[in-house]
Design an enzyme around this catalytic site. Structure first.
Site, PDB file in Angstrom:
ATOM      1  N   ARG A 170       1.002  -1.224  -0.110  1.00 58.80           N
ATOM      2  CA  ARG A 170       0.091  -0.004   0.072  1.00 58.80           C
ATOM      3  C   ARG A 170       1.034   1.303  -0.053  1.00 58.80           C
ATOM      4  NH1 ARG A 170      -4.668  -0.254   4.445  1.00 58.80           N
ATOM      5  NH2 ARG A 170      -3.032  -1.562   5.308  1.00 58.80           N
ATOM      6  N   TYR A 185       0.263   4.687  -2.409  1.00 54.72           N
ATOM      7  CA  TYR A 185       0.045   5.897  -1.858  1.00 54.72           C
ATOM      8  C   TYR A 185       1.346   6.876  -2.605  1.00 54.72           C
ATOM      9  CZ  TYR A 185      -2.876   3.469   1.507  1.00 54.72           C
ATOM     10  OH  TYR A 185      -3.750   2.773   2.189  1.00 54.72           O
ATOM     11  N   TYR A 220     -12.659   9.798   0.029  1.00 58.10           N
ATOM     12  CA  TYR A 220     -13.621   9.347   0.970  1.00 58.10           C
ATOM     13  C   TYR A 220     -13.368   9.632   2.556  1.00 58.10           C
ATOM     14  CZ  TYR A 220     -16.237   5.591   3.720  1.00 58.10           C
ATOM     15  OH  TYR A 220     -16.855   4.951   4.658  1.00 58.10           O
TER      16      TYR A 220
END
Length: 407
Positions: A70, A74, A96
């Site tokens: 991840r 990013y 979000y």
């Protein structure tokens, strides 16, 4: 670093509930941005972004992959936004929830953009925590609140405080550094909770409703229940865990005396109970003697003589609304207030003078007056308006709110 380049970066939050949580501020940026990037979870919000935008839209979720770290994703998300900023575009990125809460690429992109001389800022959004305060019904100020990320909680062996509200984020991705969410390490979190709270303390598994068709999840379990396979399966990447206080922290009598609170701090405790009266299973009385006395005074209440009501021309109403919602107008106004104001018909001389300072104090001063002053046709003098230029205060209401929060 001073901003010297033409590109800009604005990071915004879409909130949790699909479309409904998008603020007017975010909408105004969406309608003016050259390039729009987004990382959101529901298709309704995605469609809304595409329909309301004038610039090119790009979905950042394309950089996620089960076989990727991840952290790599990013960095890529940040960089693709920065490339357009460096090319001179006004870039908007919508994430979000709240874009600064448990989000890595947003902070990275803003930091790099600013270090390179570009204008960069973040607009807030409704987070899962904000949603939780409303749905579960508790005030984080009473008796306090600790927020932790699940994996960080374990890695650093943090002690949870049983005398305050505890919120644990990302409980459905314990120990996950890719995009495989199988809850294999969830039991380690349960071990930690049992150590700090015991096995019978009740917690709430919370997921705020996203789509209009969704239902908010607020399932209550004992900590020992969290070891059951059927319960573990319910925890996903959108899950948050709420742990209510187990006990009341002792009062420090030395500090109570220094604060000149009498006895056991009845004045402070009354306020604390009033704040927490809506909390689930609080057991607090909503209409004790003090509350009832306050209610009884309602029918005889009269506004104080210095109470001010809104006094504003249609022109200043429209202009201040546009100023709040239109980034381009706001930028032009800050560069040269008078040239912008000269093009606004209908402003009174006092209103135009107040707005020329680009300060909140004069605007508050000119847009409010006592009913008696309005009835008598009294206007603030230009000296009075100018004298308020150093004031940031919106008046008694906000001052009262601050005092209540920090008492």
């Amino acid at each position: 670093m001073a901003t010297t380049k033409t590109g800009s970066l604005t990071i915004a939050g879409s909130g949790i509930a699909s479309v409904a949580h998008i603020t007017l501020e975010v909408l105004s940026y969406l309608q003016e941005a050259d390039k729009i990037y987004y990382a959101i979870v529901d298709p309704v919000t995605e469609a809304f972004i595409q329909d309301k935008s004038k610039g090119r839209c790009f979905d950042l979720r394309v950089y996620y992959d089960k076989d990727k770290m991840r952290s790599e994703t990013y960095v890529q998300m940040s960089e693709v936004m920065l490339r357009d900023v460096r090319s001179g575009y006004n870039v908007l990125a919508i994430f979000y929830g709240h874009p600064g809460v448990f989000v890595c690429p947003t902070h990275r992109a803003i930091s790099i953009a600013r270090s390179e001389g570009y204008t960069a800022k973040m607009l807030p959004g409704v987070s899962a925590e904000d949603y939780m305060f409303s749905d579960i019904g508790f005030d984080p100020a009473v008796p306090g609140c600790m927020t932790q990320e699940a994996t960080s909680l374990l890695i650093y062996n943090k002690q949870l405080d049983p005398s305050v509200h505890n919120i644990i984020w990302q409980v459905g991705s314990v120990g996950v550094d890719n995009m495989v969410f199988d809850n294999k390490q969830f039991h380690l979190l349960v071990d930690h909770l049992e150590r700090d709270f015991g096995s019978i303390h009740k917690v709430i598994h919370y997921v705020g409703a996203i789509m209009p068709q969704s239902a908010t999840v607020m399932d209550e379990y004992t900590i020992s229940d969290l070891r059951k396979e059927d319960v573990v399966k319910k925890f996903t990447t959108t899950s948050t865990l709420y742990i209510p206080p187990r006990e009341i922290a002792p009062v420090d009598q030395r500090i109570m005396q220094a604060l000149e609170f009498s006895g056991n701090g009845d004045r402070y405790m009354a306020l604390s109970q009033l704040r927490g009266v809506h909390a689930r299973n609080s057991g607090l009385c909503a209409y004790g003697p003090a509350e009832q006395a306050a209610v009884d005074k309602l029918d005889h209440h009269t506004p104080p003589d210095d109470y001010e009501v809104l006094r504003a021309s249609p022109a200043i109403r429209r202009f201040t609304e546009d100023l709040a919602l239109k980034p381009d107008l706001r930028s032009r106004y800050k560069e040269d207030p008078l040239s912008v104001l000269d093009a606004i018909p209908g402003l009174t001389s006092q209103e135009k003078f107040a707005l020329s300072f680009d300060k909140p104090g004069p605007v508050y001063k000119v847009m409010r007056a006592t009913p008696a002053a309005i009835a008598a046709g009294q206007e603030h003098s230009l000296d009075e308006i100018a004298g308020s230029a150093d004031s940031e205060s919106p008046g008694a209401l906000a001052t009262t709110i601050v005092v209540i929060v920090h008492i």
